[in-house]
Design a protein around this motif. Structure first.
Motif, mmCIF file in Angstrom:
data_model
loop_
_atom_site.group_PDB
_atom_site.id
_atom_site.type_symbol
_atom_site.label_atom_id
_atom_site.label_comp_id
_atom_site.label_asym_id
_atom_site.label_seq_id
_atom_site.Cartn_x
_atom_site.Cartn_y
_atom_site.Cartn_z
ATOM 1 N N ASP A 1 0.832 -1.204 0.000
ATOM 2 C CA ASP A 1 0.000 0.000 0.000
ATOM 3 C C ASP A 1 0.868 1.255 0.000
ATOM 4 O OD1 ASP A 1 0.773 0.638 2.688
ATOM 5 O OD2 ASP A 1 -0.757 -0.732 3.441
ATOM 6 N N MET A 2 0.231 2.418 -0.174
ATOM 7 C CA MET A 2 0.978 3.659 -0.330
ATOM 8 C C MET A 2 1.705 4.080 0.957
ATOM 9 S SD MET A 2 1.123 4.885 -3.347
ATOM 10 C CE MET A 2 1.314 3.199 -3.896
ATOM 11 N N ARG A 3 1.108 3.805 2.104
ATOM 12 C CA ARG A 3 1.795 4.135 3.357
ATOM 13 C C ARG A 3 3.078 3.330 3.485
ATOM 14 N NH1 ARG A 3 -0.796 3.723 9.494
ATOM 15 N NH2 ARG A 3 1.069 4.456 10.601
ATOM 16 N N THR A 4 3.003 2.046 3.162
ATOM 17 C CA THR A 4 4.191 1.199 3.206
ATOM 18 C C THR A 4 5.215 1.652 2.172
ATOM 19 O OG1 THR A 4 2.818 -0.666 3.912
ATOM 20 C CG2 THR A 4 5.007 -1.177 3.069
ATOM 21 N N ALA A 5 4.738 2.028 0.996
ATOM 22 C CA ALA A 5 5.650 2.483 -0.057
ATOM 23 C C ALA A 5 6.463 3.687 0.399
ATOM 24 C CB ALA A 5 4.856 2.818 -1.326
ATOM 25 N N GLN A 6 5.814 4.617 1.077
ATOM 26 C CA GLN A 6 6.535 5.789 1.563
ATOM 27 C C GLN A 6 7.552 5.408 2.629
ATOM 28 O OE1 GLN A 6 6.617 8.604 0.191
ATOM 29 N NE2 GLN A 6 4.840 8.477 -1.165
ATOM 30 N N ALA A 7 7.234 4.396 3.447
ATOM 31 C CA ALA A 7 8.183 3.932 4.453
ATOM 32 C C ALA A 7 9.403 3.297 3.794
ATOM 33 C CB ALA A 7 7.510 2.934 5.395
ATOM 34 N N VAL A 8 9.173 2.492 2.767
ATOM 35 C CA VAL A 8 10.276 1.838 2.065
ATOM 36 C C VAL A 8 11.174 2.873 1.398
ATOM 37 C CG1 VAL A 8 10.894 0.234 0.207
ATOM 38 C CG2 VAL A 8 8.946 -0.271 1.694
ATOM 39 N N ALA A 9 10.566 3.903 0.837
ATOM 40 C CA ALA A 9 11.306 4.914 0.078
ATOM 41 C C ALA A 9 11.696 6.125 0.916
ATOM 42 C CB ALA A 9 10.475 5.361 -1.116
ATOM 43 N N ALA A 10 11.661 5.989 2.245
ATOM 44 C CA ALA A 10 12.031 7.085 3.148
ATOM 45 C C ALA A 10 11.219 8.347 2.864
ATOM 46 C CB ALA A 10 13.528 7.377 3.059
ATOM 47 N N GLY A 11 9.929 8.149 2.545
ATOM 48 C CA GLY A 11 9.043 9.285 2.312
ATOM 49 C C GLY A 11 9.136 9.891 0.935
ATOM 50 N N ALA A 12 9.880 9.236 0.030
ATOM 51 C CA ALA A 12 10.099 9.838 -1.290
ATOM 52 C C ALA A 12 9.691 8.897 -2.420
ATOM 53 C CB ALA A 12 11.565 10.235 -1.452
ATOM 54 N N TYR A 13 8.665 8.079 -2.200
ATOM 55 C CA TYR A 13 8.219 7.180 -3.259
ATOM 56 C C TYR A 13 7.669 7.981 -4.425
ATOM 57 C CZ TYR A 13 5.713 3.511 -5.736
ATOM 58 O OH TYR A 13 5.264 2.651 -6.714
ATOM 59 N N ASN A 14 8.170 7.703 -5.629
ATOM 60 C CA ASN A 14 7.838 8.556 -6.783
ATOM 61 C C ASN A 14 6.662 8.036 -7.607
ATOM 62 O OD1 ASN A 14 8.735 6.748 -8.917
ATOM 63 N ND2 ASN A 14 10.839 7.212 -8.340
ATOM 64 N N ARG A 15 6.022 6.946 -7.167
ATOM 65 C CA ARG A 15 4.855 6.394 -7.852
ATOM 66 C C ARG A 15 5.112 6.041 -9.317
ATOM 67 N NH1 ARG A 15 -0.150 7.519 -5.112
ATOM 68 N NH2 ARG A 15 0.195 8.697 -3.218
ATOM 69 N N GLY A 16 6.349 5.861 -9.669
ATOM 70 C CA GLY A 16 6.666 5.480 -11.036
ATOM 71 C C GLY A 16 6.725 6.637 -12.005
ATOM 72 N N ASP A 17 6.739 7.876 -11.493
ATOM 73 C CA ASP A 17 6.726 9.047 -12.379
ATOM 74 C C ASP A 17 7.958 9.119 -13.271
ATOM 75 O OD1 ASP A 17 4.366 9.714 -11.131
ATOM 76 O OD2 ASP A 17 5.288 11.138 -9.738
ATOM 77 N N VAL A 18 9.087 8.643 -12.780
ATOM 78 C CA VAL A 18 10.323 8.690 -13.567
ATOM 79 C C VAL A 18 10.804 7.279 -13.911
ATOM 80 C CG1 VAL A 18 11.033 10.931 -12.652
ATOM 81 C CG2 VAL A 18 11.711 8.847 -11.448
#
Length: 338
Positions: free
Chosen positions: A113-130
């Motif tokens: 989920d998105m909360r977990t994604a932000q934890a994995v990415a140290a708050g900088a998950y880019n959602r695949g934008d780049v």
């Protein structure tokens, strides 16, 4: 001859521990190696009680050391979390350890989920934008030709070895297929996620393919399948799958249902509608039924290979399923990897 491979999510069945799930992955990888499967892929997921592998690159080092000929790979690494340079280093190390046996499959999904994604990415998950930019950089690094505007330009990529991992694009939509065609990459379509129009994306991938990292297109269809000795056993296994599909549809973070849980569950009309809607994503039955459907799907996709995901309510049943498929497709122990 149909090439068959394995996709493993290291499922945690209710009543079992993560240690049990990891041990089951090791056992299945050795079996797949012995039976003649082409490759063994590990998926990346985060924050989920049902699947227990957040770092396929670590698992692959173990699997490579205990198998002999099967290709090992990621199905896949979720690239939006990571530096392409670091991923290239990790998989070049795997390639140095296991030459000509390593696959690097990449995807853009969060694997949680998105909360977990932000934890994995140290708050900088880019959602695949780049993501497209990241894949281009990764491919350039592995080819030894990073561009001047890429961070890896002029930097030594270690380990420096003569062979390279195969690079795969993973996807369940037209985005992945288009990017794979544009960059000249192998493409694996997740039929087990999107069962309704993937074969059209496969056709588009082949039509749009431009020689790049690979000289010609190569398409695999990743399919959820469970094979059982009898129809009665298949029905029992499917009941657990039905319950899991319902849990996923409702967003419940739970382990994989056991066979006993599947057998004990009853459903209302609304729940049955959800389960019926999801049926197309799974193939469950005896060897004749499953084999017929897999061959039909391979024809629809014009797929070079089928990658089979089996998540069952019993680790023993999962092993047996892959044994039955290997026998049905006459894989044999001596078949070379593609």
């Amino acid at each position: 001859m149909t090439l068959l491979s394995v996709l493993d999510q290291t499922p945690v069945i209710d009543g079992h521990t993560v240690a049990d799930a990891i041990a089951a992955t090791l056992e299945l990888a050795q079996l797949a190696d012995d039976l003649g499967y082409t490759r063994y892929w590990c998926a990346e997921h985060h924050g989920l009680l049902a699947v227990a592998n957040p770092c396929p690159e670590v698992m692959l080092a173990r699997l490579g050391s205990m198998t002999k000929r099967i290709r090992i790979g990621s199905g896949g690494v979720m690239l939006p979390y990571y530096s392409p340079f670091k991923v290239a280093e990790q998989f070049m190390m795997l390639e140095a350890l296991f030459p000509n046996r390593v696959d690097l499959g990449v995807g853009r999904a969060p694997g949680g989920d998105m909360r977990t994604a932000q934890a994995v990415a140290a708050g900088a998950y880019n959602r695949g934008d780049v993501f497209a930019k990241q894949v281009s950089e990764l491919v350039a690094l592995l080819n030894g030709k990073p561009l001047p505007d890429q961070p890896g330009y002029g930097v030594v990529l270690q380990p420096q070895v003569d062979t390279r991992p195969q690079v795969w694009m993973l996807g369940s939509s037209d985005f992945g297929g288009q990017l794979a065609a544009q960059l000249g990459l192998r493409f694996a379509f997740a039929h087990f996620i999107n069962a309704y129009f993937g074969h059209h994306l496969g056709v588009a991938y082949r039509e749009r393919f431009q020689p790049g990292h690979e000289s010609k297109p190569y398409l695999a269809a990743a399919v959820f399948a469970i094979c059982a000795d009898t129809e009665e056993e298949a029905q029992a296994l499917e009941k657990a799958v039905d319950l899991r599909r319902l849990q996923m549809a409702y967003g419940l973070n739970l382990p994989i249902p056991s066979l006993a849980q599947g057998a004990a569950q009853s459903y209302g009309e609304r729940e049955r509608l959800v389960i019926d809607r999801e049926k197309a994503r799974s193939i469950v039955g005896t060897p004749d039924t499953v084999t017929e459907r897999l061959i039909e799907l391979q024809g629809q996709f014009n797929a070079d290979e089928l990658i089979v995901l089996t998540v069952a309510g019993s680790y023993k049943a999962r092993l047996r399923s892959y044994e039955l498929l290997a026998a049905a497709f006459e894989l044999g122990r001596a078949k070379p990897a593609a």
